[in-house]
Design a protein around this motif. Structure first.
Motif, PDB file in Angstrom:
ATOM      1  N   SER A 126      11.479   2.348  11.662  1.00  0.00           N
ATOM      2  CA  SER A 126      10.247   3.395  11.173  1.00  0.00           C
ATOM      3  C   SER A 126      10.457   4.283  12.546  1.00  0.00           C
ATOM      4  O   SER A 126      10.873   3.991  13.667  1.00  0.00           O
ATOM      5  CB  SER A 126       8.911   2.904  10.956  1.00  0.00           C
ATOM      6  N   THR A 162       5.580   6.158  13.341  1.00  0.00           N
ATOM      7  CA  THR A 162       4.561   5.585  12.399  1.00  0.00           C
ATOM      8  C   THR A 162       3.588   4.662  13.183  1.00  0.00           C
ATOM      9  O   THR A 162       3.815   3.832  14.106  1.00  0.00           O
ATOM     10  CB  THR A 162       5.387   4.742  11.160  1.00  0.00           C
ATOM     11  N   ASN A 174      13.475  -0.280   7.443  1.00  0.00           N
ATOM     12  CA  ASN A 174      13.595   0.222   6.022  1.00  0.00           C
ATOM     13  C   ASN A 174      15.233  -0.306   5.616  1.00  0.00           C
ATOM     14  O   ASN A 174      16.005  -0.008   6.456  1.00  0.00           O
ATOM     15  CB  ASN A 174      13.512   1.462   5.821  1.00  0.00           C
ATOM     16  N   LYS A 202       2.202   2.226   1.350  1.00  0.00           N
ATOM     17  CA  LYS A 202       3.090   3.264   2.155  1.00  0.00           C
ATOM     18  C   LYS A 202       2.807   4.628   1.671  1.00  0.00           C
ATOM     19  O   LYS A 202       2.168   4.707   0.386  1.00  0.00           O
ATOM     20  CB  LYS A 202       4.515   3.091   2.000  1.00  0.00           C
ATOM     21  N   GLN A 203       2.697   5.512   2.561  1.00  0.00           N
ATOM     22  CA  GLN A 203       2.393   6.963   1.845  1.00  0.00           C
ATOM     23  C   GLN A 203       3.184   7.169   0.589  1.00  0.00           C
ATOM     24  O   GLN A 203       4.550   7.102   0.552  1.00  0.00           O
ATOM     25  CB  GLN A 203       2.765   7.803   2.927  1.00  0.00           C
ATOM     26  N   ASP A 242      10.950  -2.197   2.722  1.00  0.00           N
ATOM     27  CA  ASP A 242      10.419  -2.321   4.178  1.00  0.00           C
ATOM     28  C   ASP A 242      10.199  -3.796   4.569  1.00  0.00           C
ATOM     29  O   ASP A 242       9.763  -4.655   3.609  1.00  0.00           O
ATOM     30  CB  ASP A 242       9.225  -1.440   4.354  1.00  0.00           C
ATOM     31  N   ILE A 281       7.329   7.165  -3.031  1.00  0.00           N
ATOM     32  CA  ILE A 281       7.034   7.353  -1.800  1.00  0.00           C
ATOM     33  C   ILE A 281       7.394   8.433  -1.046  1.00  0.00           C
ATOM     34  O   ILE A 281       8.631   9.107  -1.387  1.00  0.00           O
ATOM     35  CB  ILE A 281       8.077   6.191  -0.956  1.00  0.00           C
ATOM     36  N   ASP A 325       3.961   6.652   6.614  1.00  0.00           N
ATOM     37  CA  ASP A 325       3.236   5.462   7.383  1.00  0.00           C
ATOM     38  C   ASP A 325       2.499   4.572   6.089  1.00  0.00           C
ATOM     39  O   ASP A 325       2.315   5.024   5.131  1.00  0.00           O
ATOM     40  CB  ASP A 325       2.371   6.231   8.345  1.00  0.00           C
ATOM     41  N   TYR A 326       1.980   3.568   6.865  1.00  0.00           N
ATOM     42  CA  TYR A 326       1.131   2.668   5.959  1.00  0.00           C
ATOM     43  C   TYR A 326      -0.179   2.873   6.089  1.00  0.00           C
ATOM     44  O   TYR A 326      -0.731   3.401   7.353  1.00  0.00           O
ATOM     45  CB  TYR A 326       1.613   1.298   6.153  1.00  0.00           C
ATOM     46  N   LYS A 337       7.403  -4.991   1.990  1.00  0.00           N
ATOM     47  CA  LYS A 337       6.756  -3.991   1.022  1.00  0.00           C
ATOM     48  C   LYS A 337       7.511  -2.976   0.575  1.00  0.00           C
ATOM     49  O   LYS A 337       8.588  -2.692   0.916  1.00  0.00           O
ATOM     50  CB  LYS A 337       5.433  -3.469   2.090  1.00  0.00           C
ATOM     51  N   SER A 338       6.720  -2.208  -0.359  1.00  0.00           N
ATOM     52  CA  SER A 338       7.242  -1.090  -0.950  1.00  0.00           C
ATOM     53  C   SER A 338       8.645  -1.302  -1.668  1.00  0.00           C
ATOM     54  O   SER A 338       9.735  -0.202  -1.212  1.00  0.00           O
ATOM     55  CB  SER A 338       7.523   0.325   0.136  1.00  0.00           C
TER      56      SER A 338
END
Length: 417
Positions: free
Chosen positions: A103, A106, A112, A354-355, A58, A287, A302-303, A31-32
Protein backbone atom coordinates in the motif's frame (compact mmCIF):
# COMPACT_ATOMS: atom_id res chain seq x y z
CA UNK A 1 -45.78 -34.64 -36.82
CA UNK A 2 -44.00 -33.19 -33.80
CA UNK A 3 -45.04 -34.32 -30.38
CA UNK A 4 -45.14 -31.94 -27.43
CA UNK A 5 -44.51 -33.65 -24.12
CA UNK A 6 -45.72 -32.05 -20.88
CA UNK A 7 -43.80 -32.63 -17.66
CA UNK A 8 -44.23 -31.22 -14.18
CA UNK A 9 -41.70 -30.87 -11.42
CA UNK A 10 -40.94 -28.76 -8.41
CA UNK A 11 -37.94 -26.43 -8.40
CA UNK A 12 -35.59 -26.52 -5.48
CA UNK A 13 -34.87 -23.10 -4.02
CA UNK A 14 -31.30 -23.03 -2.75
CA UNK A 15 -31.48 -20.42 0.03
CA UNK A 16 -29.45 -20.81 3.17
CA UNK A 17 -25.93 -21.82 4.09
CA UNK A 18 -25.29 -24.17 1.15
CA UNK A 19 -22.50 -21.92 -0.12
CA UNK A 20 -20.37 -22.86 2.90
CA UNK A 21 -19.96 -26.39 1.58
CA UNK A 22 -17.69 -25.19 -1.24
CA UNK A 23 -16.42 -21.73 -0.30
CA UNK A 24 -14.15 -21.02 2.65
CA UNK A 25 -14.21 -17.62 4.35
CA UNK A 26 -10.82 -15.86 4.55
CA UNK A 27 -8.96 -15.20 7.83
CA UNK A 28 -9.28 -11.75 9.41
CA UNK A 29 -6.14 -10.39 7.72
CA UNK A 30 -7.46 -11.08 4.19
CA UNK A 31 -9.82 -8.34 2.98
CA UNK A 32 -11.42 -6.84 -0.14
CA UNK A 33 -11.59 -9.99 -2.27
CA UNK A 34 -12.69 -9.06 -5.79
CA UNK A 35 -13.12 -11.94 -8.24
CA UNK A 36 -14.88 -11.25 -11.52
CA UNK A 37 -14.55 -10.94 -15.28
CA UNK A 38 -13.37 -7.83 -17.10
CA UNK A 39 -16.96 -6.99 -18.09
CA UNK A 40 -17.96 -3.72 -16.44
CA UNK A 41 -20.76 -4.12 -13.93
CA UNK A 42 -20.61 -7.94 -13.92
CA UNK A 43 -20.19 -9.31 -10.40
CA UNK A 44 -20.90 -12.91 -11.42
CA UNK A 45 -17.57 -14.81 -11.83
CA UNK A 46 -18.35 -16.23 -15.27
CA UNK A 47 -16.34 -16.10 -18.50
CA UNK A 48 -16.38 -17.71 -21.90
CA UNK A 49 -13.68 -20.33 -22.46
CA UNK A 50 -10.46 -18.43 -23.23
CA UNK A 51 -11.55 -15.13 -21.66
CA UNK A 52 -9.88 -13.58 -18.61
CA UNK A 53 -11.02 -13.57 -14.99
CA UNK A 54 -9.30 -11.41 -12.35
CA UNK A 55 -8.65 -11.88 -8.64
CA UNK A 56 -7.58 -9.11 -6.26
CA UNK A 57 -7.24 -9.23 -2.46
CA UNK A 58 -5.40 -7.48 0.37
CA UNK A 59 -3.33 -8.91 3.23
CA UNK A 60 -3.44 -6.50 6.17
CA UNK A 61 -0.31 -8.04 7.68
CA UNK A 62 1.57 -6.31 4.83
CA UNK A 63 4.55 -8.66 5.06
CA UNK A 64 4.65 -9.74 1.39
CA UNK A 65 3.55 -13.25 2.23
CA UNK A 66 3.85 -15.94 -0.44
CA UNK A 67 0.43 -17.08 -1.63
CA UNK A 68 -0.35 -19.85 -4.10
CA UNK A 69 -3.39 -20.84 -6.14
CA UNK A 70 -4.93 -24.22 -6.89
CA UNK A 71 -7.92 -25.08 -9.08
CA UNK A 72 -10.53 -27.81 -8.62
CA UNK A 73 -13.27 -28.90 -11.00
CA UNK A 74 -16.84 -29.62 -9.86
CA UNK A 75 -20.03 -31.12 -11.20
CA UNK A 76 -22.96 -28.85 -12.08
CA UNK A 77 -24.25 -29.03 -8.46
CA UNK A 78 -20.80 -28.14 -7.03
CA UNK A 79 -20.09 -31.64 -5.81
CA UNK A 80 -16.46 -32.75 -6.39
CA UNK A 81 -15.68 -34.12 -9.84
CA UNK A 82 -13.62 -37.24 -10.43
CA UNK A 83 -11.70 -35.67 -13.30
CA UNK A 84 -7.92 -35.57 -13.13
CA UNK A 85 -6.32 -32.14 -13.35
CA UNK A 86 -4.82 -33.08 -16.69
CA UNK A 87 -8.36 -33.50 -18.00
CA UNK A 88 -9.46 -29.93 -17.21
CA UNK A 89 -6.22 -27.94 -17.02
CA UNK A 90 -3.71 -27.16 -19.75
CA UNK A 91 -0.52 -26.55 -17.78
CA UNK A 92 -0.14 -26.65 -14.01
CA UNK A 93 -1.56 -24.95 -10.95
CA UNK A 94 -0.21 -24.69 -7.38
CA UNK A 95 1.74 -21.66 -8.56
CA UNK A 96 2.87 -18.66 -6.50
CA UNK A 97 1.07 -15.35 -7.03
CA UNK A 98 3.87 -13.09 -8.20
CA UNK A 99 1.94 -9.88 -8.87
CA UNK A 100 1.71 -7.92 -5.60
CA UNK A 101 2.39 -4.41 -4.29
CA UNK A 102 2.44 -2.76 -0.89
CA UNK A 103 0.00 0.00 0.00
CA UNK A 104 0.99 3.61 -0.57
CA UNK A 105 0.22 6.56 1.77
CA UNK A 106 -2.47 4.69 3.74
CA UNK A 107 -3.00 4.61 7.51
CA UNK A 108 -3.77 0.89 7.23
CA UNK A 109 -0.78 -0.92 5.70
CA UNK A 110 -1.52 -3.86 3.41
CA UNK A 111 -0.17 -5.86 0.49
CA UNK A 112 -2.41 -6.09 -2.57
CA UNK A 113 -2.26 -9.31 -4.60
CA UNK A 114 -3.42 -9.73 -8.21
CA UNK A 115 -4.01 -12.93 -10.19
CA UNK A 116 -5.22 -13.38 -13.76
CA UNK A 117 -6.67 -16.61 -15.13
CA UNK A 118 -5.93 -18.09 -17.57
CA UNK A 119 -2.21 -17.25 -17.63
CA UNK A 120 1.05 -18.63 -19.03
CA UNK A 121 1.15 -21.45 -16.46
CA UNK A 122 -2.53 -22.33 -16.24
CA UNK A 123 -5.19 -22.59 -18.94
CA UNK A 124 -8.57 -24.32 -19.03
CA UNK A 125 -9.54 -27.16 -21.33
CA UNK A 126 -13.25 -27.56 -20.67
CA UNK A 127 -16.30 -25.60 -19.56
CA UNK A 128 -18.13 -26.05 -16.29
CA UNK A 129 -17.77 -25.26 -12.58
CA UNK A 130 -14.42 -24.47 -10.99
CA UNK A 131 -13.19 -23.56 -7.52
CA UNK A 132 -10.15 -21.35 -6.98
CA UNK A 133 -8.21 -22.13 -3.79
CA UNK A 134 -5.69 -19.69 -2.30
CA UNK A 135 -3.11 -21.20 0.06
CA UNK A 136 -0.15 -19.88 2.05
CA UNK A 137 3.46 -21.09 1.82
CA UNK A 138 2.66 -23.93 4.24
CA UNK A 139 -0.15 -25.20 2.05
CA UNK A 140 -2.85 -24.04 4.48
CA UNK A 141 -6.07 -23.06 2.73
CA UNK A 142 -6.80 -19.31 3.11
CA UNK A 143 -10.03 -18.96 1.13
CA UNK A 144 -11.86 -20.29 -1.92
CA UNK A 145 -14.06 -18.78 -4.62
CA UNK A 146 -16.31 -20.34 -7.25
CA UNK A 147 -16.22 -19.45 -10.94
CA UNK A 148 -17.74 -20.86 -14.11
CA UNK A 149 -16.56 -21.15 -17.71
CA UNK A 150 -19.00 -21.57 -20.59
CA UNK A 151 -19.34 -21.96 -24.34
CA UNK A 152 -22.19 -20.80 -26.58
CA UNK A 153 -23.41 -24.09 -28.04
CA UNK A 154 -27.09 -23.24 -27.55
CA UNK A 155 -29.26 -20.14 -27.22
CA UNK A 156 -30.84 -19.29 -23.87
CA UNK A 157 -33.69 -16.76 -23.87
CA UNK A 158 -34.82 -15.35 -20.51
CA UNK A 159 -37.75 -13.03 -19.75
CA UNK A 160 -38.80 -11.67 -16.35
CA UNK A 161 -42.56 -11.80 -15.73
CA UNK A 162 -44.87 -10.80 -12.92
CA UNK A 163 -46.17 -13.57 -10.69
CA UNK A 164 -49.42 -15.38 -11.43
CA UNK A 165 -49.73 -16.49 -7.82
CA UNK A 166 -52.38 -14.21 -6.32
CA UNK A 167 -51.03 -14.69 -2.78
CA UNK A 168 -47.56 -13.44 -3.76
CA UNK A 169 -48.45 -11.12 -6.61
CA UNK A 170 -46.91 -8.06 -4.95
CA UNK A 171 -43.51 -9.53 -4.10
CA UNK A 172 -42.51 -12.21 -6.61
CA UNK A 173 -40.75 -12.20 -9.98
CA UNK A 174 -41.05 -15.12 -12.37
CA UNK A 175 -38.66 -16.30 -15.09
CA UNK A 176 -39.73 -17.74 -18.43
CA UNK A 177 -36.93 -19.53 -20.24
CA UNK A 178 -36.55 -20.90 -23.77
CA UNK A 179 -33.56 -23.07 -24.63
CA UNK A 180 -33.03 -23.40 -28.37
CA UNK A 181 -30.51 -25.94 -29.68
CA UNK A 182 -30.93 -26.04 -33.48
CA UNK A 183 -27.32 -27.08 -34.12
CA UNK A 184 -26.59 -29.03 -30.94
CA UNK A 185 -28.17 -32.41 -30.37
CA UNK A 186 -29.60 -32.78 -26.86
CA UNK A 187 -30.02 -36.49 -26.28
CA UNK A 188 -32.41 -37.24 -23.41
CA UNK A 189 -32.72 -33.57 -22.30
CA UNK A 190 -35.12 -34.43 -19.47
CA UNK A 191 -32.32 -36.34 -17.78
CA UNK A 192 -29.09 -34.73 -18.95
CA UNK A 193 -29.89 -31.01 -19.24
CA UNK A 194 -29.43 -29.24 -15.90
CA UNK A 195 -30.59 -25.66 -15.48
CA UNK A 196 -29.65 -23.28 -12.62
CA UNK A 197 -31.05 -19.77 -12.16
CA UNK A 198 -29.26 -17.10 -10.10
CA UNK A 199 -30.51 -13.76 -8.82
CA UNK A 200 -28.00 -10.87 -8.85
CA UNK A 201 -24.97 -13.13 -9.19
CA UNK A 202 -25.50 -14.46 -5.67
CA UNK A 203 -24.74 -18.16 -5.32
CA UNK A 204 -27.02 -18.26 -2.26
CA UNK A 205 -30.03 -17.14 -4.32
CA UNK A 206 -30.56 -19.86 -6.88
CA UNK A 207 -33.21 -22.23 -8.18
CA UNK A 208 -32.33 -25.61 -9.62
CA UNK A 209 -33.91 -28.98 -10.23
CA UNK A 210 -36.49 -27.63 -12.70
CA UNK A 211 -37.03 -29.76 -15.80
CA UNK A 212 -38.52 -28.51 -19.09
CA UNK A 213 -42.25 -28.02 -18.95
CA UNK A 214 -42.57 -28.55 -22.71
CA UNK A 215 -40.33 -29.89 -25.46
CA UNK A 216 -41.08 -28.60 -28.96
CA UNK A 217 -38.69 -29.51 -31.78
CA UNK A 218 -35.27 -28.14 -30.84
CA UNK A 219 -36.65 -26.02 -27.99
CA UNK A 220 -37.01 -26.66 -24.27
CA UNK A 221 -39.63 -24.42 -22.68
CA UNK A 222 -39.85 -23.37 -19.02
CA UNK A 223 -43.03 -21.38 -18.41
CA UNK A 224 -43.96 -22.32 -14.89
CA UNK A 225 -46.08 -20.22 -12.54
CA UNK A 226 -44.26 -20.96 -9.27
CA UNK A 227 -41.25 -23.19 -9.88
CA UNK A 228 -39.12 -20.44 -11.47
CA UNK A 229 -40.19 -17.59 -9.16
CA UNK A 230 -37.92 -15.50 -6.90
CA UNK A 231 -38.79 -13.01 -4.21
CA UNK A 232 -38.16 -9.56 -5.66
CA UNK A 233 -36.60 -8.28 -2.43
CA UNK A 234 -35.81 -4.58 -2.24
CA UNK A 235 -33.18 -2.25 -3.64
CA UNK A 236 -29.92 -2.38 -1.71
CA UNK A 237 -28.82 0.38 0.62
CA UNK A 238 -25.50 2.06 -0.19
CA UNK A 239 -22.68 4.30 1.00
CA UNK A 240 -19.57 5.74 -0.66
CA UNK A 241 -16.22 6.37 1.07
CA UNK A 242 -14.26 7.35 -2.04
CA UNK A 243 -13.48 10.67 -0.29
CA UNK A 244 -12.34 9.29 3.03
CA UNK A 245 -12.43 12.56 4.99
CA UNK A 246 -15.86 13.68 3.78
CA UNK A 247 -19.35 12.97 5.09
CA UNK A 248 -22.16 12.44 2.56
CA UNK A 249 -25.87 11.67 2.21
CA UNK A 250 -25.36 8.28 3.88
CA UNK A 251 -22.37 9.07 6.15
CA UNK A 252 -23.20 11.21 9.18
CA UNK A 253 -19.79 11.54 10.86
CA UNK A 254 -16.15 10.94 9.85
CA UNK A 255 -13.42 10.63 12.49
CA UNK A 256 -9.68 10.25 11.95
CA UNK A 257 -7.75 8.47 14.69
CA UNK A 258 -5.32 5.62 14.20
CA UNK A 259 -7.81 4.62 11.48
CA UNK A 260 -10.67 6.41 9.81
CA UNK A 261 -14.15 5.89 11.23
CA UNK A 262 -17.32 6.37 9.17
CA UNK A 263 -20.65 6.46 11.03
CA UNK A 264 -23.57 5.81 8.70
CA UNK A 265 -26.94 7.37 9.37
CA UNK A 266 -29.15 4.81 11.16
CA UNK A 267 -31.11 2.71 8.69
CA UNK A 268 -34.77 1.88 9.07
CA UNK A 269 -36.85 -1.27 8.75
CA UNK A 270 -38.40 -1.04 5.29
CA UNK A 271 -40.62 -4.11 5.51
CA UNK A 272 -44.23 -2.98 5.11
CA UNK A 273 -43.33 0.30 3.46
CA UNK A 274 -44.25 1.13 -0.16
CA UNK A 275 -41.64 0.41 -2.80
CA UNK A 276 -39.31 3.31 -3.63
CA UNK A 277 -36.94 3.15 -6.57
CA UNK A 278 -33.33 3.59 -5.47
CA UNK A 279 -30.62 2.86 -8.06
CA UNK A 280 -28.17 0.23 -6.82
CA UNK A 281 -25.62 -2.25 -8.15
CA UNK A 282 -27.52 -5.29 -6.87
CA UNK A 283 -25.38 -5.97 -3.81
CA UNK A 284 -21.98 -5.45 -5.42
CA UNK A 285 -19.15 -3.15 -4.33
CA UNK A 286 -16.42 -1.24 -6.16
CA UNK A 287 -13.06 -0.29 -4.65
CA UNK A 288 -12.20 3.31 -5.49
CA UNK A 289 -10.65 6.48 -4.13
CA UNK A 290 -10.62 10.04 -5.49
CA UNK A 291 -8.46 11.47 -2.74
CA UNK A 292 -5.79 13.92 -3.94
CA UNK A 293 -2.99 12.36 -5.93
CA UNK A 294 -4.42 8.82 -5.98
CA UNK A 295 -3.94 7.00 -9.28
CA UNK A 296 -4.18 3.33 -8.23
CA UNK A 297 -7.14 2.43 -6.01
CA UNK A 298 -5.87 -1.13 -5.45
CA UNK A 299 -2.90 0.11 -3.41
CA UNK A 300 -3.90 3.70 -2.51
CA UNK A 301 -7.46 3.25 -1.24
CA UNK A 302 -7.35 3.24 2.57
CA UNK A 303 -9.39 1.29 5.12
CA UNK A 304 -11.91 2.61 7.62
CA UNK A 305 -14.25 1.22 10.23
CA UNK A 306 -17.78 1.68 8.89
CA UNK A 307 -20.45 1.72 11.61
CA UNK A 308 -23.84 0.24 10.66
CA UNK A 309 -26.90 0.74 12.87
CA UNK A 310 -30.53 -0.32 12.86
CA UNK A 311 -33.32 0.26 15.44
CA UNK A 312 -34.06 -2.72 17.66
CA UNK A 313 -37.70 -3.86 17.73
CA UNK A 314 -39.63 -6.44 19.72
CA UNK A 315 -40.27 -8.33 16.45
CA UNK A 316 -36.52 -8.96 16.14
CA UNK A 317 -36.38 -10.40 19.66
CA UNK A 318 -33.47 -12.81 20.04
CA UNK A 319 -33.00 -13.26 16.30
CA UNK A 320 -29.66 -12.32 14.77
CA UNK A 321 -29.32 -9.51 12.22
CA UNK A 322 -26.42 -9.42 9.75
CA UNK A 323 -25.03 -6.87 7.29
CA UNK A 324 -25.11 -8.63 3.93
CA UNK A 325 -23.53 -7.94 0.54
CA UNK A 326 -20.97 -8.95 -2.04
CA UNK A 327 -18.26 -7.30 0.07
CA UNK A 328 -18.50 -10.24 2.52
CA UNK A 329 -19.37 -12.75 -0.21
CA UNK A 330 -22.97 -12.83 1.07
CA UNK A 331 -21.83 -14.76 4.13
CA UNK A 332 -23.31 -14.47 7.63
CA UNK A 333 -20.29 -14.15 9.91
CA UNK A 334 -19.76 -12.90 13.43
CA UNK A 335 -17.93 -9.84 12.10
CA UNK A 336 -21.06 -8.76 10.22
CA UNK A 337 -23.58 -9.43 12.99
CA UNK A 338 -25.23 -6.44 14.66
CA UNK A 339 -24.99 -6.25 18.46
CA UNK A 340 -27.47 -4.42 20.65
CA UNK A 341 -26.51 -1.20 22.44
CA UNK A 342 -28.75 -1.11 25.51
CA UNK A 343 -28.30 2.63 25.98
CA UNK A 344 -29.97 3.69 22.74
CA UNK A 345 -31.68 0.39 21.80
CA UNK A 346 -29.86 0.27 18.49
CA UNK A 347 -28.31 -2.73 16.76
CA UNK A 348 -24.80 -1.75 15.69
CA UNK A 349 -21.51 -3.09 14.39
CA UNK A 350 -18.29 -1.68 12.90
CA UNK A 351 -16.80 -3.41 9.82
CA UNK A 352 -13.33 -2.67 8.46
CA UNK A 353 -13.77 -1.88 4.75
CA UNK A 354 -11.62 -0.48 1.99
CA UNK A 355 -12.58 2.82 0.37
CA UNK A 356 -15.25 2.48 -2.27
CA UNK A 357 -18.92 2.28 -3.22
CA UNK A 358 -20.81 -0.43 -1.33
CA UNK A 359 -24.25 -1.99 -1.52
CA UNK A 360 -25.64 -3.74 1.55
CA UNK A 361 -28.83 -4.93 3.21
CA UNK A 362 -29.82 -6.54 6.50
CA UNK A 363 -30.92 -10.17 6.86
CA UNK A 364 -32.34 -12.03 9.85
CA UNK A 365 -31.50 -15.48 11.18
CA UNK A 366 -34.11 -17.01 13.47
CA UNK A 367 -32.75 -17.82 16.92
CA UNK A 368 -35.19 -20.72 17.16
CA UNK A 369 -34.63 -22.66 13.94
CA UNK A 370 -31.70 -20.79 12.27
CA UNK A 371 -33.78 -20.10 9.15
CA UNK A 372 -32.49 -17.13 7.13
CA UNK A 373 -35.07 -14.48 6.20
CA UNK A 374 -33.49 -12.31 3.53
CA UNK A 375 -36.34 -9.78 3.36
CA UNK A 376 -37.57 -9.50 6.96
CA UNK A 377 -35.88 -6.09 7.33
CA UNK A 378 -35.98 -4.78 3.76
CA UNK A 379 -39.32 -6.13 2.52
CA UNK A 380 -40.01 -7.62 -0.91
CA UNK A 381 -41.56 -6.01 -4.00
CA UNK A 382 -42.25 -7.15 -7.55
CA UNK A 383 -40.99 -3.77 -8.84
CA UNK A 384 -37.44 -4.24 -7.51
CA UNK A 385 -34.72 -4.14 -10.16
CA UNK A 386 -32.85 -7.47 -10.22
CA UNK A 387 -30.52 -9.20 -12.66
CA UNK A 388 -30.97 -12.89 -13.45
CA UNK A 389 -28.47 -15.36 -14.89
CA UNK A 390 -29.43 -18.79 -16.23
CA UNK A 391 -26.77 -21.49 -16.68
CA UNK A 392 -27.45 -24.60 -18.78
CA UNK A 393 -25.31 -27.70 -18.20
CA UNK A 394 -25.27 -30.85 -20.28
CA UNK A 395 -23.47 -34.16 -19.81
CA UNK A 396 -22.72 -35.38 -23.30
CA UNK A 397 -22.85 -39.08 -24.10
CA UNK A 398 -19.65 -40.79 -23.00
CA UNK A 399 -18.41 -37.78 -20.99
CA UNK A 400 -17.78 -37.76 -17.24
CA UNK A 401 -18.34 -34.07 -16.59
CA UNK A 402 -21.10 -31.46 -16.89
CA UNK A 403 -20.28 -29.01 -19.65
CA UNK A 404 -21.73 -25.49 -19.46
CA UNK A 405 -23.19 -25.10 -22.94
CA UNK A 406 -25.18 -21.87 -22.68
CA UNK A 407 -25.85 -18.79 -20.59
CA UNK A 408 -28.86 -16.46 -20.59
CA UNK A 409 -29.52 -13.25 -18.70
CA UNK A 410 -32.30 -10.74 -18.12
CA UNK A 411 -33.19 -7.79 -15.94
CA UNK A 412 -36.48 -7.09 -14.21
CA UNK A 413 -36.34 -3.53 -15.54
CA UNK A 414 -38.26 -4.97 -18.47
CA UNK A 415 -40.67 -7.04 -16.35
CA UNK A 416 -44.03 -7.70 -18.04
CA UNK A 417 -47.22 -9.64 -17.44
Amino acid sequence: MKFIFVFYCIGILQFGFSQNTVEKDPPENIKSIVFKSDTEGDQFPIVKLGQVIQLSFDDLYADEMDYYYRIRYCNYDWTPSRLLKSQYLDGIDDQRITNYENSLTTLQPFTNYQLQLPNNQTKFKITGNYILEITDNKGELMFTRRFVIYKEAIQVGVAVKTSRDVKNLDQMQRLEIIIDAPDFELVNPMQDVKLIMYQNGNFNHSIQGVKPQFISGSQLLYKYEKETSFEGGNEYLWFDTKEIRTASNSIAIVEAKNRYYHYLYPDEIRNGQPYTYNPDINGDFKIRTVDAGATNSDREADYSFVYFSLPYTNEIGLDKIYVYGKFNNYQLTEENRLKIDDKNMMLQTPILLKQGFYNYKYVKVSDKDQIVDYNFISGSHWETENNYTVLVYYREFGKTYDSLIGVGSATSQTISN
